[in-house]
Write an enzyme that holds these catalytic residues in place. Structure first.
Site, PDB file in Angstrom:
ATOM      1  N   ASP A 173       0.814  -1.220   0.000  1.00 39.57           N
ATOM      2  CA  ASP A 173       0.000   0.000   0.000  1.00 39.57           C
ATOM      3  C   ASP A 173       0.849   1.273   0.000  1.00 39.57           C
ATOM      4  O   ASP A 173       0.391   2.339   0.396  1.00 39.57           O
ATOM      5  CB  ASP A 173      -0.956  -0.002   1.195  1.00 39.57           C
ATOM      6  CG  ASP A 173      -0.206  -0.150   2.504  1.00 39.57           C
ATOM      7  OD1 ASP A 173       1.024  -0.365   2.461  1.00 39.57           O
ATOM      8  OD2 ASP A 173      -0.846  -0.052   3.567  1.00 39.57           O
ATOM      9  N   HIS A 217      22.151  -2.320 -20.052  1.00 42.12           N
ATOM     10  CA  HIS A 217      21.291  -1.688 -19.046  1.00 42.12           C
ATOM     11  C   HIS A 217      21.537  -2.294 -17.662  1.00 42.12           C
ATOM     12  O   HIS A 217      20.607  -2.639 -16.932  1.00 42.12           O
ATOM     13  CB  HIS A 217      19.816  -1.766 -19.451  1.00 42.12           C
ATOM     14  CG  HIS A 217      19.466  -0.786 -20.527  1.00 42.12           C
ATOM     15  ND1 HIS A 217      18.283  -0.803 -21.212  1.00 42.12           N
ATOM     16  CD2 HIS A 217      20.160   0.264 -21.032  1.00 42.12           C
ATOM     17  CE1 HIS A 217      18.271   0.183 -22.103  1.00 42.12           C
ATOM     18  NE2 HIS A 217      19.404   0.846 -22.013  1.00 42.12           N
ATOM     19  N   ASP A 251      26.513   5.635 -16.398  1.00 44.21           N
ATOM     20  CA  ASP A 251      25.486   6.259 -17.245  1.00 44.21           C
ATOM     21  C   ASP A 251      24.439   6.804 -16.290  1.00 44.21           C
ATOM     22  O   ASP A 251      23.692   6.031 -15.674  1.00 44.21           O
ATOM     23  CB  ASP A 251      24.902   5.204 -18.193  1.00 44.21           C
ATOM     24  CG  ASP A 251      23.901   5.794 -19.178  1.00 44.21           C
ATOM     25  OD1 ASP A 251      23.393   6.908 -18.942  1.00 44.21           O
ATOM     26  OD2 ASP A 251      23.615   5.120 -20.191  1.00 44.21           O
ATOM     27  N   ASP A 256      21.344  12.974 -19.724  1.00 40.87           N
ATOM     28  CA  ASP A 256      21.707  11.573 -19.981  1.00 40.87           C
ATOM     29  C   ASP A 256      23.176  11.539 -20.388  1.00 40.87           C
ATOM     30  O   ASP A 256      23.512  11.795 -21.541  1.00 40.87           O
ATOM     31  CB  ASP A 256      20.789  11.034 -21.094  1.00 40.87           C
ATOM     32  CG  ASP A 256      21.004   9.549 -21.366  1.00 40.87           C
ATOM     33  OD1 ASP A 256      21.726   8.906 -20.589  1.00 40.87           O
ATOM     34  OD2 ASP A 256      20.443   9.057 -22.352  1.00 40.87           O
ATOM     35  N   HIS A 311      24.053  -0.977 -30.199  1.00 40.17           N
ATOM     36  CA  HIS A 311      22.950  -0.009 -30.081  1.00 40.17           C
ATOM     37  C   HIS A 311      23.182   1.117 -31.071  1.00 40.17           C
ATOM     38  O   HIS A 311      24.208   1.165 -31.748  1.00 40.17           O
ATOM     39  CB  HIS A 311      22.839   0.511 -28.645  1.00 40.17           C
ATOM     40  CG  HIS A 311      24.081   1.172 -28.108  1.00 40.17           C
ATOM     41  ND1 HIS A 311      24.490   2.429 -28.485  1.00 40.17           N
ATOM     42  CD2 HIS A 311      25.009   0.734 -27.215  1.00 40.17           C
ATOM     43  CE1 HIS A 311      25.595   2.742 -27.845  1.00 40.17           C
ATOM     44  NE2 HIS A 311      25.953   1.728 -27.080  1.00 40.17           N
ATOM     45  N   HIS A 315      19.410   9.040 -29.265  1.00 35.96           N
ATOM     46  CA  HIS A 315      17.943   9.079 -29.215  1.00 35.96           C
ATOM     47  C   HIS A 315      17.539  10.500 -28.877  1.00 35.96           C
ATOM     48  O   HIS A 315      18.357  11.299 -28.395  1.00 35.96           O
ATOM     49  CB  HIS A 315      17.423   8.090 -28.162  1.00 35.96           C
ATOM     50  CG  HIS A 315      18.094   8.214 -26.812  1.00 35.96           C
ATOM     51  ND1 HIS A 315      17.744   9.175 -25.896  1.00 35.96           N
ATOM     52  CD2 HIS A 315      19.130   7.530 -26.251  1.00 35.96           C
ATOM     53  CE1 HIS A 315      18.504   9.048 -24.819  1.00 35.96           C
ATOM     54  NE2 HIS A 315      19.374   8.070 -25.009  1.00 35.96           N
ATOM     55  N   HIS A 355      14.308   8.832 -23.036  1.00 38.88           N
ATOM     56  CA  HIS A 355      14.151   8.420 -24.441  1.00 38.88           C
ATOM     57  C   HIS A 355      12.916   9.182 -24.905  1.00 38.88           C
ATOM     58  O   HIS A 355      11.795   8.707 -24.772  1.00 38.88           O
ATOM     59  CB  HIS A 355      13.972   6.906 -24.557  1.00 38.88           C
ATOM     60  CG  HIS A 355      15.179   6.150 -24.086  1.00 38.88           C
ATOM     61  ND1 HIS A 355      15.134   4.856 -23.648  1.00 38.88           N
ATOM     62  CD2 HIS A 355      16.491   6.517 -24.003  1.00 38.88           C
ATOM     63  CE1 HIS A 355      16.352   4.461 -23.303  1.00 38.88           C
ATOM     64  NE2 HIS A 355      17.187   5.453 -23.495  1.00 38.88           N
ATOM     65  N   GLU A 386      26.050   8.864 -28.353  1.00 36.38           N
ATOM     66  CA  GLU A 386      26.590   7.917 -27.382  1.00 36.38           C
ATOM     67  C   GLU A 386      27.120   6.626 -27.999  1.00 36.38           C
ATOM     68  O   GLU A 386      26.609   5.540 -27.728  1.00 36.38           O
ATOM     69  CB  GLU A 386      25.522   7.583 -26.334  1.00 36.38           C
ATOM     70  CG  GLU A 386      24.157   7.189 -26.895  1.00 36.38           C
ATOM     71  CD  GLU A 386      23.172   6.804 -25.791  1.00 36.38           C
ATOM     72  OE1 GLU A 386      23.538   5.958 -24.954  1.00 36.38           O
ATOM     73  OE2 GLU A 386      22.052   7.330 -25.773  1.00 36.38           O
ATOM     74  N   TYR A 435      31.758  -2.759 -26.753  1.00 40.21           N
ATOM     75  CA  TYR A 435      31.575  -3.686 -25.643  1.00 40.21           C
ATOM     76  C   TYR A 435      32.147  -5.027 -26.077  1.00 40.21           C
ATOM     77  O   TYR A 435      31.599  -5.684 -26.971  1.00 40.21           O
ATOM     78  CB  TYR A 435      30.081  -3.822 -25.309  1.00 40.21           C
ATOM     79  CG  TYR A 435      29.400  -2.465 -25.223  1.00 40.21           C
ATOM     80  CD1 TYR A 435      29.387  -1.736 -24.032  1.00 40.21           C
ATOM     81  CD2 TYR A 435      28.818  -1.881 -26.361  1.00 40.21           C
ATOM     82  CE1 TYR A 435      28.796  -0.482 -23.965  1.00 40.21           C
ATOM     83  CE2 TYR A 435      28.225  -0.626 -26.306  1.00 40.21           C
ATOM     84  CZ  TYR A 435      28.228   0.069 -25.111  1.00 40.21           C
ATOM     85  OH  TYR A 435      27.647   1.312 -25.049  1.00 40.21           O
ATOM     86  N   ARG A 489      31.398   3.419 -23.169  1.00 40.18           N
ATOM     87  CA  ARG A 489      30.427   4.291 -23.848  1.00 40.18           C
ATOM     88  C   ARG A 489      30.760   5.719 -23.437  1.00 40.18           C
ATOM     89  O   ARG A 489      31.146   5.970 -22.291  1.00 40.18           O
ATOM     90  CB  ARG A 489      28.990   3.919 -23.463  1.00 40.18           C
ATOM     91  CG  ARG A 489      27.941   4.819 -24.086  1.00 40.18           C
ATOM     92  CD  ARG A 489      26.520   4.221 -24.075  1.00 40.18           C
ATOM     93  NE  ARG A 489      25.952   4.058 -22.744  1.00 40.18           N
ATOM     94  CZ  ARG A 489      25.822   2.911 -22.112  1.00 40.18           C
ATOM     95  NH1 ARG A 489      26.223   1.786 -22.690  1.00 40.18           N
ATOM     96  NH2 ARG A 489      25.309   2.855 -20.900  1.00 40.18           N
ATOM     97  N   GLU A 491      28.806   9.383 -23.708  1.00 44.31           N
ATOM     98  CA  GLU A 491      27.484   9.925 -24.075  1.00 44.31           C
ATOM     99  C   GLU A 491      27.366  11.386 -23.676  1.00 44.31           C
ATOM    100  O   GLU A 491      27.585  11.742 -22.520  1.00 44.31           O
ATOM    101  CB  GLU A 491      26.384   9.117 -23.370  1.00 44.31           C
ATOM    102  CG  GLU A 491      24.991   9.681 -23.611  1.00 44.31           C
ATOM    103  CD  GLU A 491      23.881   8.801 -23.052  1.00 44.31           C
ATOM    104  OE1 GLU A 491      24.099   8.122 -22.025  1.00 44.31           O
ATOM    105  OE2 GLU A 491      22.783   8.811 -23.637  1.00 44.31           O
TER     106      GLU A 491
HETATM  107  N1  GLY Z   1      20.548   5.831 -20.140  1.00 43.59           N
HETATM  108  C1  GLY Z   1      19.939   5.171 -21.210  1.00 43.59           C
HETATM  109  C2  GLY Z   1      20.509   5.606 -22.469  1.00 43.59           C
HETATM  110  O1  GLY Z   1      21.605   6.097 -22.496  1.00 43.59           O
HETATM  111  O2  GLY Z   1      19.888   5.564 -23.471  1.00 43.59           O
HETATM  112 MN    MN Z   2      22.566   7.112 -20.960  1.00 43.78          MN
HETATM  113 MN    MN Z   3      21.079   7.742 -23.814  1.00 47.06          MN
END
Ligand code: GLY
Ligand code: MN
Ligand code: MN
Length: 437
Positions: A38, A242, A259, A270, A349, A353, A360, A383, A387, A405, A407
């Site tokens: 709850d 992720h 990240d 981000d 990837h 985005h 996103h 980004e 990997y 990565r 970004e």
């Molecule tokens: N943090 C998720 C991405 O970089 O898209």
């Molecule tokens: Mn990110």
């Molecule tokens: Mn991102």
């Protein structure tokens, strides 16, 4: 910086100008979400609802009814309730919505079943968010049937129901002046928190402790929450895109990937940085890192109005593939490796985005089946990453388990682009200098 009342009014006017004549839009606020039994998560309004209203309470609906003599912007919300306010805090109530949020009319949410069929009566088309929530789809049909039931008394039910998202999300895609300021502030603050985490990092500390340092940085600079679950991946955990477990100790000689981005005044940052736990890159780490950085710089270089959405990605693929061949992780002809997608074993990837109220963010990537051209006011991430799976026996051992990565967040401008996240170092030299200090 919070968006002003004028900006929310502008968003509504822009959406109404796109709606077809004689239509009505009905947009629900998000419901509260239980965390356990709850107790609920802290409430955060749905971005679409907030973008049009600035209103932050659950159990609400907003109506846009262009040309309605009784008001074009109508809100249904929780009525004030002294008992409930003791437990949950002050509510605006319909009177507060009229005074503070620029509504032309406001009612208790308990009167929605009575008023909404009346508001639908005589409208040719209903816009709403279709197919997102079964209960909501059903609710709209229930109101529609209530109008139809009054046909013999002269009611005219709408004949078309359309999804509002295409129109609304096109608006959200182009960030206005205040939105750009809000995004710049969010990104600046997130960048400062990343710097703190780099300075705090050392072998033996846990991934979740770096996460805590970042979240502390967000809060102490004025952002109450993260925009998404923070990823802190030490060593091979960086290869899990992720990864949010964040429960492992950081090891001497490994890289760590963070990240993380805050949400400030409803706008997400981000940022990803990857850096050595001990402050010094090894030779293989440095080689791969500099390749990812080169791919990011190449992707940036093509960002300007008119560039197609896929171009920065395609550029990053080419640079990474060339580099992977040079380093011996791939072999063969670069054109063939690009067209066969061989690079996807290491870069799985896309380069970015849309970014905005949602990390996103909304907005179509293609128009009529074609990647869309960039326009000034669009915000996006850049980004690229590499990997190398820890059990990839096709590559030399020295590369295995390295995940990188980098970004950053940019806004497309009339001339090109503006980076919003350049407050965190990212060259090998700058990172090593910061961590040595
Ligand atoms: N943090 C998720 C991405 O970089 O898209
Ligand atoms: Mn990110
Ligand atoms: Mn991102």
């Amino acid at each position: 910086m919070r968006l002003s009342a004028q900006t929310f009014a502008k968003h509504r006017a822009q959406l109404m100008a796109k709606m077809s004549p004689g239509s009505i839009a009905i947009i629900p606020a998000a419901g509260a979400k239980p965390r356990s039994r709850d107790t609920n998560y802290r409430y955060r309004p749905d971005s679409d609802f907030y973008y049009l209203s600035g209103f932050e309470e659950p159990d609400a609906l907003l109506i846009l009814a262009p040309g309605n003599p009784k008001g074009e912007f109508i809100v249904f919300c929780r009525p004030r309730d002294k008992q409930k306010e003791i437990w949950e805090g002050i509510m605006a109530g319909p009177e507060g919505v009229l005074a503070q949020f620029g509504a032309d009319a406001a009612f208790s949410i308990h009167q929605a079943d009575q008023h909404i069929p009346e508001l639908m009566d005589g409208r040719a088309k209903i816009y709403t968010q279709l197919g997102q929530c079964d209960d909501w789809d059903k609710q709209v049909m229930t109101w529609l049937r209530a109008v139809r039931a009054k046909a013999r008394s002269g009611a005219c039910a709408p004949e078309v129901i359309a999804d509002i998202n295409a129109e609304l999300h096109e608006l959200r895609l182009i960030k206005g002046e205040e939105e750009q300021l809000a995004m710049a502030a969010s990104c600046e603050l997130a960048a400062q928190a990343h710097v703190r985490a780099m300075q705090y990092c050392q072998a033996g500390r846990y991934e979740y402790q770096l996460e805590a340092e970042i979240l502390h940085g967000f809060a102490m600079s004025g952002a109450m929450s993260a925009a998404y679950n923070t990823i802190v991946g030490g060593g091979k955990n960086a290869c899990i895109l992720h990864y949010i477990n964040n429960d492992q100790p950081l090891k001497e000689g490994d890289l760590v990937l963070i990240d993380a981005g805050c949400e400030l005044d409803y706008y997400a940052a981000d940022i990803t940085r990857t850096f050595p736990v001990n402050g010094r890159f090894s030779a293989p780490q440095k080689a791969l890192y500099e390749l990812v950085l080169k791919a990011q710089e190449a992707a940036f270089a093509v960002i300007k109005p008119g560039t197609l959405w896929n171009e920065p990605h395609d550029v990053s693929v080419r640079v990474l593939t060339e580099g992977l061949v040079e380093l011996g992780l791939l072999s063969g002809d670069v054109d063939e490796l690009v067209s066969s997608g061989a690079y996807k074993a290491f870069y799985m990837h896309r380069v970015g985005h849309w970014l905005g109220m949602d990390v996103h963010d909304v907005g179509a990537y293609k128009i009529d089946g074609q990647w869309r051209p960039l326009m000034a006011g669009m915000a996006m991430t850049v980004e690229p990453g590499l990997y190398i799976s820890p059990d990839d026996m096709s590559v030399d051992e020295k590369w295995r388990g390295i995940g990188i990565r980098i970004e950053d967040d940019v806004i497309v401008t009339a001339e090109g682009y503006r980076v919003l996240t350049d407050g965190v170092p990212k060259t090998v030299e700058d990172i090593e200098r910061l961590m040595a200090g």
